[in-house]
Write a protein that holds these residues in place. Structure first.
Motif, PDB file in Angstrom:
ATOM      1  N   VAL A   1      69.185  -9.937 -14.725  1.00 62.72           N
ATOM      2  CA  VAL A   1      68.430 -10.532 -13.624  1.00 62.72           C
ATOM      3  C   VAL A   1      67.761  -9.505 -12.730  1.00 62.72           C
ATOM      4  O   VAL A   1      66.611  -9.642 -12.376  1.00 62.72           O
ATOM      5  CB  VAL A   1      69.134 -11.638 -12.865  1.00 62.72           C
ATOM      6  N   ASP A   2      68.825  -8.758 -12.286  1.00 63.16           N
ATOM      7  CA  ASP A   2      68.094  -7.678 -11.412  1.00 63.16           C
ATOM      8  C   ASP A   2      68.694  -6.050 -11.705  1.00 63.16           C
ATOM      9  O   ASP A   2      69.876  -5.784 -11.318  1.00 63.16           O
ATOM     10  CB  ASP A   2      68.464  -7.895  -9.887  1.00 63.16           C
ATOM     11  N   PRO A   3      67.720  -5.415 -12.393  1.00 61.37           N
ATOM     12  CA  PRO A   3      68.282  -4.189 -12.951  1.00 61.37           C
ATOM     13  C   PRO A   3      68.531  -3.200 -11.757  1.00 61.37           C
ATOM     14  O   PRO A   3      69.357  -2.325 -12.111  1.00 61.37           O
ATOM     15  CB  PRO A   3      67.016  -3.771 -13.652  1.00 61.37           C
ATOM     16  N   HIS A   4      68.057  -3.587 -10.577  1.00 64.73           N
ATOM     17  CA  HIS A   4      68.323  -2.471  -9.545  1.00 64.73           C
ATOM     18  C   HIS A   4      69.487  -3.263  -8.346  1.00 64.73           C
ATOM     19  O   HIS A   4      69.492  -2.415  -7.454  1.00 64.73           O
ATOM     20  CB  HIS A   4      66.961  -2.062  -8.625  1.00 64.73           C
ATOM     21  N   ASN A   5      70.216  -4.221  -8.886  1.00 60.51           N
ATOM     22  CA  ASN A   5      71.166  -4.421  -7.877  1.00 60.51           C
ATOM     23  C   ASN A   5      72.558  -3.725  -7.801  1.00 60.51           C
ATOM     24  O   ASN A   5      73.135  -3.285  -8.698  1.00 60.51           O
ATOM     25  CB  ASN A   5      71.925  -5.919  -8.742  1.00 60.51           C
ATOM     26  N   LEU A   6      72.586  -2.943  -6.577  1.00 58.98           N
ATOM     27  CA  LEU A   6      73.541  -1.982  -6.276  1.00 58.98           C
ATOM     28  C   LEU A   6      74.913  -2.526  -6.490  1.00 58.98           C
ATOM     29  O   LEU A   6      75.599  -1.675  -7.006  1.00 58.98           O
ATOM     30  CB  LEU A   6      73.137  -1.429  -4.874  1.00 58.98           C
ATOM     31  N   LYS A   7      75.132  -3.778  -6.011  1.00 60.86           N
ATOM     32  CA  LYS A   7      76.746  -4.395  -6.208  1.00 60.86           C
ATOM     33  C   LYS A   7      76.975  -4.319  -7.578  1.00 60.86           C
ATOM     34  O   LYS A   7      78.168  -3.868  -8.007  1.00 60.86           O
ATOM     35  CB  LYS A   7      76.730  -5.679  -5.574  1.00 60.86           C
ATOM     36  N   ALA A   8      76.129  -4.748  -8.557  1.00 60.32           N
ATOM     37  CA  ALA A   8      76.258  -4.906  -9.834  1.00 60.32           C
ATOM     38  C   ALA A   8      76.429  -3.631 -10.586  1.00 60.32           C
ATOM     39  O   ALA A   8      77.649  -3.434 -11.459  1.00 60.32           O
ATOM     40  CB  ALA A   8      75.392  -5.653 -10.353  1.00 60.32           C
ATOM     41  N   LEU A   9      75.703  -2.439 -10.216  1.00 57.56           N
ATOM     42  CA  LEU A   9      75.904  -1.289 -10.513  1.00 57.56           C
ATOM     43  C   LEU A   9      77.158  -0.522 -10.229  1.00 57.56           C
ATOM     44  O   LEU A   9      77.861  -0.195 -11.029  1.00 57.56           O
ATOM     45  CB  LEU A   9      74.617  -0.425 -10.151  1.00 57.56           C
ATOM     46  N   LEU A  10      77.540  -0.829  -8.884  1.00 57.22           N
ATOM     47  CA  LEU A  10      78.815  -0.351  -8.435  1.00 57.22           C
ATOM     48  C   LEU A  10      80.104  -1.096  -9.157  1.00 57.22           C
ATOM     49  O   LEU A  10      81.100  -0.196  -9.618  1.00 57.22           O
ATOM     50  CB  LEU A  10      78.815  -0.252  -6.953  1.00 57.22           C
ATOM     51  N   ARG A  11      79.951  -2.414  -9.321  1.00 55.63           N
ATOM     52  CA  ARG A  11      80.825  -2.921  -9.825  1.00 55.63           C
ATOM     53  C   ARG A  11      81.196  -2.859 -11.292  1.00 55.63           C
ATOM     54  O   ARG A  11      82.374  -2.631 -11.829  1.00 55.63           O
ATOM     55  CB  ARG A  11      80.750  -4.354  -9.719  1.00 55.63           C
ATOM     56  N   ALA A  12      80.042  -2.609 -11.938  1.00 53.58           N
ATOM     57  CA  ALA A  12      80.021  -2.046 -13.540  1.00 53.58           C
ATOM     58  C   ALA A  12      80.674  -0.841 -13.838  1.00 53.58           C
ATOM     59  O   ALA A  12      81.582  -0.556 -14.646  1.00 53.58           O
ATOM     60  CB  ALA A  12      78.518  -2.089 -14.026  1.00 53.58           C
ATOM     61  N   ALA A  13      80.623   0.129 -12.761  1.00 56.65           N
ATOM     62  CA  ALA A  13      80.829   1.735 -12.909  1.00 56.65           C
ATOM     63  C   ALA A  13      82.692   1.387 -12.752  1.00 56.65           C
ATOM     64  O   ALA A  13      83.400   2.115 -13.372  1.00 56.65           O
ATOM     65  CB  ALA A  13      80.297   2.490 -11.858  1.00 56.65           C
TER      66      ALA A  13
ATOM     67  N   LYS B   1      82.888  -5.931 -16.916  1.00 53.69           N
ATOM     68  CA  LYS B   1      81.603  -5.413 -17.402  1.00 53.69           C
ATOM     69  C   LYS B   1      80.682  -6.336 -17.945  1.00 53.69           C
ATOM     70  O   LYS B   1      79.482  -6.011 -17.950  1.00 53.69           O
ATOM     71  CB  LYS B   1      82.198  -4.238 -18.419  1.00 53.69           C
ATOM     72  N   LEU B   2      81.184  -7.294 -18.832  1.00 51.68           N
ATOM     73  CA  LEU B   2      80.412  -8.302 -19.410  1.00 51.68           C
ATOM     74  C   LEU B   2      79.369  -8.812 -18.214  1.00 51.68           C
ATOM     75  O   LEU B   2      78.431  -9.364 -18.336  1.00 51.68           O
ATOM     76  CB  LEU B   2      80.964  -9.363 -20.340  1.00 51.68           C
ATOM     77  N   ALA B   3      80.103  -9.520 -17.320  1.00 44.88           N
ATOM     78  CA  ALA B   3      79.526  -9.895 -16.126  1.00 44.88           C
ATOM     79  C   ALA B   3      78.523  -9.287 -15.353  1.00 44.88           C
ATOM     80  O   ALA B   3      77.452  -9.754 -14.908  1.00 44.88           O
ATOM     81  CB  ALA B   3      80.626 -10.874 -15.042  1.00 44.88           C
ATOM     82  N   SER B   4      78.971  -7.920 -15.148  1.00 38.04           N
ATOM     83  CA  SER B   4      77.884  -7.225 -14.506  1.00 38.04           C
ATOM     84  C   SER B   4      76.503  -6.901 -15.288  1.00 38.04           C
ATOM     85  O   SER B   4      75.613  -6.876 -14.749  1.00 38.04           O
ATOM     86  CB  SER B   4      78.469  -5.599 -14.507  1.00 38.04           C
ATOM     87  N   VAL B   5      76.742  -7.024 -16.497  1.00 31.51           N
ATOM     88  CA  VAL B   5      75.642  -7.039 -17.433  1.00 31.51           C
ATOM     89  C   VAL B   5      74.635  -8.281 -17.116  1.00 31.51           C
ATOM     90  O   VAL B   5      73.428  -8.077 -16.953  1.00 31.51           O
ATOM     91  CB  VAL B   5      75.925  -6.826 -18.950  1.00 31.51           C
ATOM     92  N   ASN B   6      75.276  -9.315 -16.974  1.00 30.97           N
ATOM     93  CA  ASN B   6      74.505 -10.632 -16.654  1.00 30.97           C
ATOM     94  C   ASN B   6      73.862 -10.387 -15.285  1.00 30.97           C
ATOM     95  O   ASN B   6      72.327 -10.849 -15.251  1.00 30.97           O
ATOM     96  CB  ASN B   6      75.465 -11.726 -16.559  1.00 30.97           C
ATOM     97  N   VAL B   7      74.123  -9.836 -14.231  1.00 38.36           N
ATOM     98  CA  VAL B   7      73.646  -9.688 -13.053  1.00 38.36           C
ATOM     99  C   VAL B   7      72.374  -8.560 -13.494  1.00 38.36           C
ATOM    100  O   VAL B   7      71.308  -8.962 -12.686  1.00 38.36           O
ATOM    101  CB  VAL B   7      74.742  -9.002 -12.036  1.00 38.36           C
ATOM    102  N   LEU B   8      72.553  -7.777 -13.953  1.00 34.79           N
ATOM    103  CA  LEU B   8      71.969  -6.416 -14.236  1.00 34.79           C
ATOM    104  C   LEU B   8      70.614  -7.123 -15.128  1.00 34.79           C
ATOM    105  O   LEU B   8      69.480  -6.348 -14.995  1.00 34.79           O
ATOM    106  CB  LEU B   8      72.289  -5.419 -14.961  1.00 34.79           C
TER     107      LEU B   8
END
Length: 145
Positions: free
Chosen positions: A113-125, A104-111
């Protein structure tokens, strides 16, 4: 490489490829007993390589060279892609190791940089749903995003 980021990009790309090989070929599930194999060192190496790749690309993107070139410069786009790939792979590595809070914390780092990154959003969920420490509101917010 301050004047031309080509070598920095190639070095980071090599690190990412090495980490991908470790992730694909040396992974094993977290040990359930003392007799099971422990792949903690291999996953630690992959994590360090992905982190170094991300840090190098972040430093490169904030450097002087890219301040002087256009926004759609091929090396800038390649650096941004490498940064997002490395950060997303860190999330995937944590998910695969069942370290959901770290994912979850790593997903926040991706988001960031790119708030619309689909992979990061799905992995965070996914991490929010699987993390036993997550609240219902947190999981719902991750799914709604």
């Amino acid at each position: 490489s301050r004047l031309n980021p080509y070598f920095t990009i190639q070095k980071a790309l090599t690190k990412k490829k090495m980490a991908n090989d470790i992730y694909q070929c040396e992974w094993c599930p977290p040990p359930k007993s003392s007799d099971d194999p422990n792949c903690e060192q291999a996953m630690g190496r992959a994590l360090r390589l992905y982190s170094k790749t991300a840090k190098e690309m972040e430093t490169l993107l904030q450097g002087n060279y890219f301040q002087q070139v256009e926004k759609d410069h091929p090396q800038r786009l390649e650096s941004q892609k490498l940064l997002l790939d490395a950060l997303n792979n860190i999330v995937a590595l944590h998910l695969r190791q069942k370290e959901y809070h770290k994912a979850k914390l790593a997903s926040v780092n991706v988001l960031e940089v790119d708030p619309h990154n689909l992979k990061a959003l799905l992995r965070a969920a996914k991490a929010a749903m699987l993390d036993p420490a997550s609240t219902l509101e947190e999981a719902s917010a991750a799914i709604a995003a």
